[in-house]
Scaffold this motif. Sequence first.
Motif, mmCIF file in Angstrom:
data_model
loop_
_atom_site.group_PDB
_atom_site.id
_atom_site.type_symbol
_atom_site.label_atom_id
_atom_site.label_comp_id
_atom_site.label_asym_id
_atom_site.label_seq_id
_atom_site.Cartn_x
_atom_site.Cartn_y
_atom_site.Cartn_z
ATOM 1 N N TYR A 1 6.769 -8.650 2.872
ATOM 2 C CA TYR A 1 7.538 -7.732 2.720
ATOM 3 C C TYR A 1 6.864 -6.685 1.866
ATOM 4 O O TYR A 1 6.031 -6.710 1.011
ATOM 5 C CB TYR A 1 8.648 -8.112 1.646
ATOM 6 C CG TYR A 1 9.781 -7.137 1.075
ATOM 7 C CD1 TYR A 1 10.799 -6.811 1.889
ATOM 8 C CD2 TYR A 1 9.413 -6.729 -0.100
ATOM 9 C CE1 TYR A 1 11.500 -5.810 1.444
ATOM 10 C CE2 TYR A 1 10.321 -5.706 -0.845
ATOM 11 C CZ TYR A 1 11.522 -5.292 0.131
ATOM 12 O OH TYR A 1 12.279 -4.344 -0.396
ATOM 13 N N TRP B 1 12.735 -12.715 0.031
ATOM 14 C CA TRP B 1 12.107 -11.471 0.868
ATOM 15 C C TRP B 1 10.882 -12.134 1.877
ATOM 16 O O TRP B 1 10.364 -13.314 1.459
ATOM 17 C CB TRP B 1 11.495 -10.595 -0.015
ATOM 18 C CG TRP B 1 10.674 -11.219 -1.147
ATOM 19 C CD1 TRP B 1 9.275 -11.910 -1.331
ATOM 20 C CD2 TRP B 1 10.974 -11.396 -2.614
ATOM 21 N NE1 TRP B 1 9.199 -12.143 -2.349
ATOM 22 C CE2 TRP B 1 9.993 -12.084 -3.278
ATOM 23 C CE3 TRP B 1 12.276 -11.173 -3.309
ATOM 24 C CZ2 TRP B 1 10.153 -12.347 -4.864
ATOM 25 C CZ3 TRP B 1 12.479 -11.611 -4.707
ATOM 26 C CH2 TRP B 1 11.311 -12.175 -5.249
ATOM 27 N N SER C 1 8.856 -9.582 -5.826
ATOM 28 C CA SER C 1 8.296 -9.374 -4.717
ATOM 29 C C SER C 1 6.791 -8.999 -4.824
ATOM 30 O O SER C 1 6.548 -8.329 -5.886
ATOM 31 C CB SER C 1 8.844 -8.377 -3.882
ATOM 32 O OG SER C 1 8.842 -7.319 -4.372
#
Length: 847
Positions: free
Chosen positions: A605, A601, A662
């Motif tokens: 993000y 990512w 993430s």
Amino acid sequence: MSPAMARLSIAFRLALREMRGGLGGFYIFLGCIALGTGAIATVNSVSTAITGAISSQGQSLLAGDLRFELNNREASEPETAFLEGLGEVSVSTGLRSMARKADGSGQALVEVKGVDGGYPLYGTVETEPQQPLPDLLGQEGGIYGALAAPLLMDRLGLSPGDELLLGNTRIMVRGTITNEPDALSDGFGFAPRLMVSRDALAASGLIAVGSLVEHSYKIRLAEPSTRGAIAARAGKEFPDAGWSVRTSDRAAPSLAENIDRFSQFLTLVGLTALIVGGVGIANAVRAFLDAKRTTIATFKCLGAPASVVTMIYLIQIMLLAAVGIVVGLVVGAIAPFIAFHYLEGVLPVPEGGALYPSALAIAAAFGIVVTFAFAILPLGHAREVPATALFREQGFEARRLPSWPYLLAAGAALAALAALAILWADDRRIASVFLISVAGAFLLLRIVAAGITALARKSPSVNSPALRLAIGNIHRPGALTPSVVLSLGLGLALLVTLALIDGNMRNQLTGRISAQAPNFFFVDIQGSEVEGFRQLLKQQAPEAKVFEVPMLRGRILAFNGQDVSQMNVPAAGRWVLRGDRGITYAKNTPEGSTLTEGEWWPQDYSGEPLVSFSAEEAGELGLKLGDTVTVNVLGRNITAKIASFRNVEWQSLSINFVMIFSPNTFQGAPHAWLSTLTDPSASAAKEAEILRTVTDAYPTITSVRVKDAIDLVDQLVGQLATAIRAAAAVALIASVLVLAGALAAGNRARTHDAVVLKTLGGTRTMLMRAFGYEYVILGAATAVFALLAGGIAAWFVVARIMRMQWGFLPDVAITTIILSLVLTVGIGLIGTWRILGQKAAPVLREL
């Protein structure tokens, strides 16, 4: 009475009459049966006893009827009210930390367990001195009490009355723990136990936001039989609790599962010994029938149908096998009592003695089926030989296979043996692979024996009479080559495989892994401590590499919305779902990781939660890109989409995670940090200095010296390897028995050869040299096969299954060759020396 029953009755009477002569020539036969049957009966009896004890002693092993475990948080008010409504509750808290001597002269990693006044609800904590637990752990003069494992007392040189520093508080060691009822259900620990009260643990300051802490709520129910229904109810009423619920009938599921797996492995080794012994059974039956050739010829000349003759000797063989099986079952019934003496205090063992009929029955069934499978073909050969050939003293060295009914019976028996082994196994896939491997090894050994025979037949003539005679003995009709290669090949190959696996694992632990691994892991670093901690390490080890990551704990609940507890997960991937896993988040791809699929990512993000999953574990769990994973972290369920797969080098012992999320996934969530320090040039004294400085400056940070963990694992590997080698030795002993039986089966032909050669002028020395050459050639060929087959098998296990670096070990090769030659030459010459002492006249009169 029908004709068939009449023939059976006659055969049974004749078989019993002929057995009055005793068991001469069948001692090796009995040894092979008793050894294999006894090994299987022993392993299964001990396994059944221990798993039964785990089930029957479940309340004591769990210290409750139910256990609710929460990681990194305590139960909320509604959860606490629910638990207290079930029955009497006892709460305990566990974590790893550093315990320091009050004078600063030493420190050690400990498994801290904080207990309340109700602990344990079942069972007894045995201490020295034996006093009520609240008295030993209570507060006196402002100092809390503690109990330490004897190992910790020895490691720090402690005596009762000495004081320790635990986090920010001072405690006094008032005694030692000799038995902790729920130690097995709590799981394996890398450090010795230190037991304190929950009040002392709270005063230590070790329990902070993000700390790796386990809170266990153990319940004593008014009706223990309702535990299963209550566990299901808890899941429905608190779906987001994220707690692990365990019932007393499954107090230690991992232990029971590991015992079942290990016993399955040992059972398969015992079955291997029994199958290897089957070759000895065939040799013994052939030798027995060879000695009965005159009797068989007489039966046939008097009009006895071939089927009656076959039944006579099949009955005798099965009755003799029953004797060997009974001996093995007696060993299997007695052995657990001996094993319990050594296992008591280490594993749960049943109180008093007991027999385990199911374990004994399966061992007896294996013995019967193996005996029949390997005895039927020699009987088929004897049935086909006419009476005139028997009177002419011709043997049973048939060039062709027996008739189809005997082949069909042998095939059916082998199929029944395979079915029995697979149906009895806990993991049928492993059992199937094992049996296929054994069958392949037998086929390969037959090919090896045929190759040796062909080479000997086509070898050029040599000047040495002894060597020429040895080569001729290898390829002549009725040669011992197939029996010797079969008998030793499988046992030696098994030993080579295990020795190479053990050696490679130890080399990894003490060599490559030890060299690559960090010096220290530091756990439970609070966010406010990260910068100061980093500066301290920089001062203490300026050349060291320091790496730190955020650290949380989470339990996988579902894949693609499906509850993992309801999924049929392959055994290789179950460890990922067992308990809580360490998880983290990162903006960039971690150092040393390589993406195999998908993409990482962006650094900024902010969309739906994403996760990068370990590629190997994802493959074992059947996951693919785009699948979702639901984890429970701090009582909150979070669902993330799999964005990538990456390779993880677990054996490097660096910071690795199955799942990396993430950063936006845990935005604002409280957590601690995990750090490593790597300095290959640091001496033991320097490591001790770093450990002491960090512990004094940050008493709530847990420091793990990696070398200590590696030493512990190495010790455990050594103990496991010893047990496996002992089991493999059973197969080797069976191989030795079969070798001796093969030589005994060929004694009659060898006696004739020796007498004729001595009559023609051959000396005992020359004949001994010839037989010695023969055994050396066969032993060397068997050793080469064992090294090749064992090396390939060990490479597959180490490189493909364990994912470790493989290396061939010359010392194992040399040991195998020496062992092979000693066994073949030693046993062969011992038997040959007696043969060469036979008088010529009596033998010549029988020719």
